[in-house]
Motif scaffolding. Structure first.
Motif, PDB file in Angstrom:
ATOM      1  N   ALA A   1     -34.225  20.948  26.016  1.00 12.84           N
ATOM      2  CA  ALA A   1     -33.290  20.807  27.143  1.00 12.84           C
ATOM      3  C   ALA A   1     -33.960  20.595  28.503  1.00 12.84           C
ATOM      4  N   PRO A   2     -35.074  21.269  28.808  1.00 13.18           N
ATOM      5  CA  PRO A   2     -35.682  21.043  30.132  1.00 13.18           C
ATOM      6  C   PRO A   2     -36.213  19.617  30.337  1.00 13.18           C
ATOM      7  N   TYR A   3     -36.245  18.816  29.262  1.00 13.59           N
ATOM      8  CA  TYR A   3     -36.875  17.503  29.315  1.00 13.59           C
ATOM      9  C   TYR A   3     -35.887  16.345  29.116  1.00 13.59           C
ATOM     10  N   GLN A   4     -34.623  16.564  29.390  1.00 14.84           N
ATOM     11  CA  GLN A   4     -33.586  15.520  29.303  1.00 14.84           C
ATOM     12  C   GLN A   4     -33.600  14.787  27.961  1.00 14.84           C
TER      13      GLN A   4
ATOM     14  N   ASP B   1     -35.582   9.494  16.684  1.00 17.53           N
ATOM     15  CA  ASP B   1     -36.377   9.282  17.893  1.00 17.53           C
ATOM     16  C   ASP B   1     -35.727  10.014  19.059  1.00 17.53           C
ATOM     17  N   ILE B   2     -36.440  10.971  19.619  1.00 18.13           N
ATOM     18  CA  ILE B   2     -35.929  11.723  20.764  1.00 18.13           C
ATOM     19  C   ILE B   2     -36.821  11.426  21.954  1.00 18.13           C
ATOM     20  N   VAL B   3     -36.236  10.834  22.990  1.00 22.44           N
ATOM     21  CA  VAL B   3     -37.009  10.553  24.207  1.00 22.44           C
ATOM     22  C   VAL B   3     -36.805  11.695  25.198  1.00 22.44           C
ATOM     23  N   CYS B   4     -37.873  12.033  25.891  1.00 25.84           N
ATOM     24  CA  CYS B   4     -37.857  13.144  26.838  1.00 25.84           C
ATOM     25  C   CYS B   4     -38.604  12.752  28.108  1.00 25.84           C
ATOM     26  N   CYS B   5     -38.252  13.430  29.190  1.00 24.42           N
ATOM     27  CA  CYS B   5     -38.924  13.232  30.468  1.00 24.42           C
ATOM     28  C   CYS B   5     -39.648  14.524  30.834  1.00 24.42           C
ATOM     29  N   TRP B   6     -40.946  14.406  31.116  1.00 26.94           N
ATOM     30  CA  TRP B   6     -41.698  15.569  31.571  1.00 26.94           C
ATOM     31  C   TRP B   6     -42.242  15.331  32.975  1.00 26.94           C
ATOM     32  N   ILE B   7     -42.371  16.410  33.703  1.00 26.91           N
ATOM     33  CA  ILE B   7     -42.972  16.367  35.037  1.00 26.91           C
ATOM     34  C   ILE B   7     -44.433  16.815  34.939  1.00 26.91           C
ATOM     35  N   ASP B   8     -44.630  17.893  34.200  1.00 25.93           N
ATOM     36  CA  ASP B   8     -45.969  18.458  34.014  1.00 25.93           C
ATOM     37  C   ASP B   8     -46.350  18.301  32.543  1.00 25.93           C
ATOM     38  N   LYS B   9     -47.310  17.437  32.284  1.00 24.07           N
ATOM     39  CA  LYS B   9     -47.702  17.134  30.905  1.00 24.07           C
ATOM     40  C   LYS B   9     -48.142  18.394  30.157  1.00 24.07           C
TER      41      LYS B   9
ATOM     42  N   VAL C   1     -37.896  12.469   9.388  1.00 20.09           N
ATOM     43  CA  VAL C   1     -39.072  12.457  10.246  1.00 20.09           C
ATOM     44  C   VAL C   1     -38.522  12.440  11.668  1.00 20.09           C
ATOM     45  N   VAL C   2     -39.057  13.322  12.492  1.00 18.64           N
ATOM     46  CA  VAL C   2     -38.631  13.410  13.893  1.00 18.64           C
ATOM     47  C   VAL C   2     -39.799  12.970  14.758  1.00 18.64           C
ATOM     48  N   GLU C   3     -39.515  12.119  15.741  1.00 24.45           N
ATOM     49  CA  GLU C   3     -40.527  11.741  16.715  1.00 24.45           C
ATOM     50  C   GLU C   3     -40.004  12.089  18.097  1.00 24.45           C
ATOM     51  N   ILE C   4     -40.769  12.909  18.783  1.00 24.39           N
ATOM     52  CA  ILE C   4     -40.448  13.268  20.172  1.00 24.39           C
ATOM     53  C   ILE C   4     -41.392  12.463  21.053  1.00 24.39           C
TER      54      ILE C   4
ATOM     55  N   VAL D   1     -40.890   9.695  33.044  1.00 22.16           N
ATOM     56  CA  VAL D   1     -39.864   8.708  33.410  1.00 22.16           C
ATOM     57  C   VAL D   1     -38.532   9.299  32.956  1.00 22.16           C
ATOM     58  N   PRO D   2     -37.489   9.239  33.776  1.00 18.83           N
ATOM     59  CA  PRO D   2     -36.194   9.756  33.321  1.00 18.83           C
ATOM     60  C   PRO D   2     -35.836   9.178  31.948  1.00 18.83           C
ATOM     61  N   SER D   3     -35.378  10.027  31.060  1.00 20.29           N
ATOM     62  CA  SER D   3     -35.126   9.626  29.677  1.00 20.29           C
ATOM     63  C   SER D   3     -34.241   8.392  29.573  1.00 20.29           C
ATOM     64  N   HIS D   4     -33.196   8.334  30.377  1.00 21.47           N
ATOM     65  CA  HIS D   4     -32.263   7.203  30.277  1.00 21.47           C
ATOM     66  C   HIS D   4     -32.864   5.896  30.799  1.00 21.47           C
ATOM     67  N   ARG D   5     -34.048   5.956  31.435  1.00 20.22           N
ATOM     68  CA  ARG D   5     -34.716   4.746  31.922  1.00 20.22           C
ATOM     69  C   ARG D   5     -35.906   4.350  31.040  1.00 20.22           C
TER      70      ARG D   5
END
Length: 180
Positions: free
Chosen positions: A35-38, A57-65, A105-108, A113-117
């Motif tokens: 949830a913290p990663y959109q 395929d789950i795309v996420c946005c992080w600020i701090d790697k 198989v799950v890929e995160i 970058v904002p997930s929706h972009r």
């Protein structure tokens, strides 16, 4: 017609594989943990053009790697076949985790970058529009190409006679007016 891919509820009423994906995502609380990663589900399963080899395929946005890596490791490293790697894609630092859960198989995939972009999610939205415009026969042709070994974007590019890099060519359609 799916109006909002950000709400996973559409999977509950989808085909058998979409319903199974919904169960996996909700029972294992994958989106809650991310949830913290959109988190957004992208790829072929939401579009019902998946094959037996298709993953979640789950795309996420992080600020701090570092925080993202630690969180993904803490939540998912106990799952079978867990992997975590770093890669630069299109000049953007990217983190990719993979594992298996209940037959999927799950890929995160995470980027700053904002997930929706992110390209994967944008590709899916464009492909959704194309599937709606071109109908069931087109959808079946995409699936047939995928069964022959084509990746999704190259399959669409082949059917639409798009020139150049299929991933970039599809993104160019994003700017086309309705009816492209």
């Amino acid at each position: 017609m799916i109006e909002d891919f950000s709400n996973l509820d559409y999977l509950q009423n989808g085909n058998t594989r979409q319903q199974a994906a919904y169960r996996v995502l909700t029972q294992h609380k994958l989106f809650e943990k991310l949830a913290p990663y959109q988190p957004l589900l992208a790829g072929t399963i939401p579009l019902a053009i998946d094959t037996a080899q298709s993953d979640l395929d789950i795309v996420c946005c992080w600020i701090d790697k570092g925080i993202f890596l630690k969180s993904v490791s803490e939540h998912f490293s106990a799952y079978p076949f867990f992997t975590l790697r770093e890669k630069t894609i299109g000049g953007i630092p990217s983190m990719i985790a993979g594992f298996e859960v209940d037959g999927f198989v799950v890929e995160i995939f995470g980027q700053p970058v904002p997930s929706h972009r992110q390209a994967a999610y944008r590709h899916m939205l464009i492909e959704h529009k194309l599937l709606l415009q071109h109908g069931e026969a087109f959808k079946q042709q995409v699936i047939q190409l995928k069964l022959q070994g084509y990746k999704t974007e190259p399959a669409f590019a082949q059917l639409l006679s798009l020139e150049g890099d299929p991933y970039e060519a599809l993104l160019l359609l994003e700017q086309e007016p309705p009816g492209f």
